[in-house]
Motif scaffolding. Sequence first.
Motif, PDB file in Angstrom:
ATOM      1  N   LYS A 370       0.813  -1.197   0.000  1.00 36.58           N
ATOM      2  CA  LYS A 370       0.000   0.000   0.000  1.00 36.58           C
ATOM      3  C   LYS A 370       0.861   1.266   0.000  1.00 36.58           C
ATOM      4  CE  LYS A 370      -3.600   1.934   2.807  1.00 36.58           C
ATOM      5  NZ  LYS A 370      -3.648   2.046   4.257  1.00 36.58           N
ATOM      6  N   ARG A 373       4.978   1.009  -2.984  1.00 37.95           N
ATOM      7  CA  ARG A 373       4.704   0.118  -4.094  1.00 37.95           C
ATOM      8  C   ARG A 373       5.973  -0.393  -4.781  1.00 37.95           C
ATOM      9  NH1 ARG A 373      -0.167  -1.297  -6.645  1.00 37.95           N
ATOM     10  NH2 ARG A 373       0.325  -2.378  -8.564  1.00 37.95           N
ATOM     11  N   ASP A 404      -4.673 -11.018  -2.037  1.00 31.56           N
ATOM     12  CA  ASP A 404      -4.455  -9.583  -2.199  1.00 31.56           C
ATOM     13  C   ASP A 404      -2.990  -9.190  -2.212  1.00 31.56           C
ATOM     14  OD1 ASP A 404      -7.018  -8.368  -2.585  1.00 31.56           O
ATOM     15  OD2 ASP A 404      -7.523  -9.096  -0.578  1.00 31.56           O
ATOM     16  N   SER A 410      -0.219  -6.547 -16.661  1.00 28.56           N
ATOM     17  CA  SER A 410      -1.487  -6.403 -17.355  1.00 28.56           C
ATOM     18  C   SER A 410      -1.271  -5.659 -18.657  1.00 28.56           C
ATOM     19  CB  SER A 410      -2.485  -5.672 -16.459  1.00 28.56           C
ATOM     20  OG  SER A 410      -2.825  -4.425 -17.001  1.00 28.56           O
ATOM     21  N   VAL A 417      -0.212  -5.162 -11.629  1.00 28.82           N
ATOM     22  CA  VAL A 417      -1.442  -4.703 -10.977  1.00 28.82           C
ATOM     23  C   VAL A 417      -1.900  -5.741  -9.951  1.00 28.82           C
ATOM     24  CG1 VAL A 417      -2.200  -3.465 -13.030  1.00 28.82           C
ATOM     25  CG2 VAL A 417      -2.990  -5.800 -12.666  1.00 28.82           C
ATOM     26  N   THR A 418      -2.665  -5.305  -8.975  1.00 28.29           N
ATOM     27  CA  THR A 418      -3.279  -6.247  -8.042  1.00 28.29           C
ATOM     28  C   THR A 418      -4.621  -6.672  -8.628  1.00 28.29           C
ATOM     29  OG1 THR A 418      -4.493  -4.557  -6.838  1.00 28.29           O
ATOM     30  CG2 THR A 418      -2.260  -5.048  -6.073  1.00 28.29           C
ATOM     31  N   ASP A 420      -7.352  -6.516  -7.123  1.00 27.63           N
ATOM     32  CA  ASP A 420      -8.306  -5.495  -6.722  1.00 27.63           C
ATOM     33  C   ASP A 420      -8.300  -4.318  -7.701  1.00 27.63           C
ATOM     34  OD1 ASP A 420     -10.200  -4.512  -4.815  1.00 27.63           O
ATOM     35  OD2 ASP A 420      -8.686  -2.997  -4.303  1.00 27.63           O
ATOM     36  N   GLU A 421      -7.115  -3.920  -8.115  1.00 28.81           N
ATOM     37  CA  GLU A 421      -7.025  -2.830  -9.091  1.00 28.81           C
ATOM     38  C   GLU A 421      -7.702  -3.227 -10.399  1.00 28.81           C
ATOM     39  OE1 GLU A 421      -2.840  -1.079  -7.302  1.00 28.81           O
ATOM     40  OE2 GLU A 421      -2.792  -2.409  -9.027  1.00 28.81           O
ATOM     41  N   TYR A 422      -7.479  -4.450 -10.815  1.00 27.74           N
ATOM     42  CA  TYR A 422      -8.101  -4.922 -12.057  1.00 27.74           C
ATOM     43  C   TYR A 422      -9.618  -4.857 -11.952  1.00 27.74           C
ATOM     44  CZ  TYR A 422      -9.308  -7.898 -16.038  1.00 27.74           C
ATOM     45  OH  TYR A 422      -9.838  -8.381 -17.211  1.00 27.74           O
ATOM     46  N   SER A 424     -11.511  -3.268  -9.929  1.00 30.00           N
ATOM     47  CA  SER A 424     -12.109  -1.952  -9.703  1.00 30.00           C
ATOM     48  C   SER A 424     -12.258  -1.154 -11.000  1.00 30.00           C
ATOM     49  CB  SER A 424     -11.286  -1.171  -8.688  1.00 30.00           C
ATOM     50  OG  SER A 424     -10.047  -0.840  -9.266  1.00 30.00           O
ATOM     51  N   ARG A 425     -11.512  -1.515 -12.039  1.00 34.85           N
ATOM     52  CA  ARG A 425     -11.686  -0.757 -13.280  1.00 34.85           C
ATOM     53  C   ARG A 425     -12.230  -1.615 -14.424  1.00 34.85           C
ATOM     54  NH1 ARG A 425      -5.461   0.061 -12.850  1.00 34.85           N
ATOM     55  NH2 ARG A 425      -4.666  -1.701 -14.008  1.00 34.85           N
ATOM     56  N   GLU A 459      -9.157  -5.046 -20.301  1.00 35.28           N
ATOM     57  CA  GLU A 459      -7.812  -5.221 -19.756  1.00 35.28           C
ATOM     58  C   GLU A 459      -7.552  -6.720 -19.641  1.00 35.28           C
ATOM     59  OE1 GLU A 459      -7.222  -3.129 -16.081  1.00 35.28           O
ATOM     60  OE2 GLU A 459      -5.166  -3.879 -15.827  1.00 35.28           O
TER      61      GLU A 459
END
Length: 623
Positions: A370, A373, A404, A410, A417-418, A420-422, A424-425, A459
């Motif tokens: 977090k 990075r 996580d 990607s 990327v995590t 979660d990032e994937y 979320s978008r 993505e």
Amino acid sequence: MEKKEFKAESKRLLDLMINSIYTNKEIFLRELISNASDAIDKIYYKALTDDNIVFNKNDYYIKVIPNKENRTLTISDTGIGMTKEELDNNLGIIANSGSYAFKKENEIKDGYDIIGQFGVGFYSAFMVADKVTVISKALGSDKAYKWESEGVDGYTIEEVEKDNVGTDIILRIKKNTEDEEYDDYLDTYTLKSIVRKYSDFIRYPIKMDIKSRKLKEGTESEYEDVYEEKTINSMVPIWRKNKNELKDENYANFYSEKHFGFDKPLRHIHLSVDGAVRYNAILYIPSEMPFNFYTKDYEKGLELYSSGVLIMDKCGDLLPDYFGFVKGVVDSEDLSLNISREILQHDRQLKLIAKKIRDKIKDELSLLLKNEREKYEEFFDVFGKQLKYGIYQEFGTNKEILQDLLLFYSSKDMKLVTLDEYVSRMKEDQKYIYYASGESLDRVDKLPQVEFMKDKGYEVLYFIDEIDEFAIKVLHCYKDKEFKSVSSSDLDVEESEEKEDTKSEEKSKLVEAMKDLLAGKVKEVKISNRLKNHPVYLSTEGEISIEMEKVLNQMPNGGNIKAEKILEINGNHKVIEKLMEAYESDAEKLDLYTNLLYNQALLIEGLPIDDPVEFTNNIWKLL
Ligand code: ADP
Ligand code: MG
């Protein structure tokens, strides 16, 4: 009825004790030093309640004195000593622990913990000595006594002279045998390293006369051996110190002193827990892979101490395999040790500690991810594979802990990327998390099906580690989104609109003919609208993807597992016209084209072509 007491055949018991409790002879020194430390502790505790006793820390120490000529090793302490009765009871009765009784009587709760409890450690001296002499003067007594024994034959006690309060244990070291070098226990260097190994954190100084060569006084080139008394243990374990007093540097020094690695640790975690099980721990996340990590010599585990005394130098149960790269120490007073103090009796406490340690490592890594990075990516570059294996191991029971912490490349800027990032978008009505597998980022990025997905605005995660796809199969989904390979035949993506096709009937006949020509190689041939520039590609149906086929076929017993392949032909590519022409006029040509295209598709996927000679011959024919 008459009640009788059990009697032990003490000779046999002693023999058992000496020869079968310990796996390692060198621990006799640990046991005798622990006893000496307990003896000093007892004065410390007495002083707490008795004003006549002053506990001046500098007066108390333990000294180890080897003497090669006499073959004796003396462990001398300035502790509380033993009276004649105590010599008789504590050293004459097996399994009678004066220290345990002392602990009970004085209701010791906080502060230092007396080590002794079983009343057998003393006899370990007979593993290396054929005669043991104990000369002791008890606190508050003006007489001293000598206890002496050559083992199973019994012991004698007589009055002797001794100036100061305390105890000297004199071992007559056995002669070398074919299997055992007893001489080692007279060697300063060996003794020093045994002390450092087991008793480094005994609270009182352990002294030894250490030889060094010095210039003779008054001369310029004549050297002589001089002995200097030195303290050889570090006494205060770093993990008992207050965190605020310690700097990164102190932790890093401890890491290298302990030979945890040649690198600088990436992170350290210092725990002082005062819960159901009390313990202190220092854990390190290395920055580099231990050099032997992937060899069978590598043993995961943490050093385990009980009240500052080393019990095990690699306690594997304290770490899950996927955090097997973590190094460090754990010290707890609350462990139930077995009688040899080499193994643990119950693992309830250990399990509690292990769970807490696992969670702490996870938290630390999450924080790193977090807040720092770049540093996390460096970490992941080295140890990420372990985390992915962790998902795969133990039937996926570690999903929650690890998912996580994962990173994947990607299609978006080719960055890590995590999940979660994937998610979320993701696009509004996107059902799946898409991924593509291959040998390198470059190759994956150029795969026809990846091109198609990117064009559609999706993505795609790029899997370039062999373990990736297997791990993801175990994970199955993340935040209710299933994983889907872009090579699957059902992508749930709108394909470009079917054009009005006048020749659709002929085309389906073509496809049938090609399928016959490729019998046994592909399950189906079909015309696709998913392709942009490429004439052909292979998609798969079912659980096994092409990447998995590759990995499985490398394993000793995994051969012959095949993905169900579908040859897709680009319906918008000129190639289809050529195929139609051949289909209508020239059967031999159709066979040639079909095989060429199939082999090209294999090449794009990084699969070996069936027959390279035939393939090149076919190209020449065409040329
Ligand atoms: P434990 O340490 O588990 O009690 P040991 O066999 O090591 O068992 O020692 C037996 C007892 O002998 C100790 O509990 C202690 O009372 C006494 N003892 C041993 N060594 C010393 C020493 N150096 N000074 C004073 N008492 C000692
Ligand atoms: Mg003991």
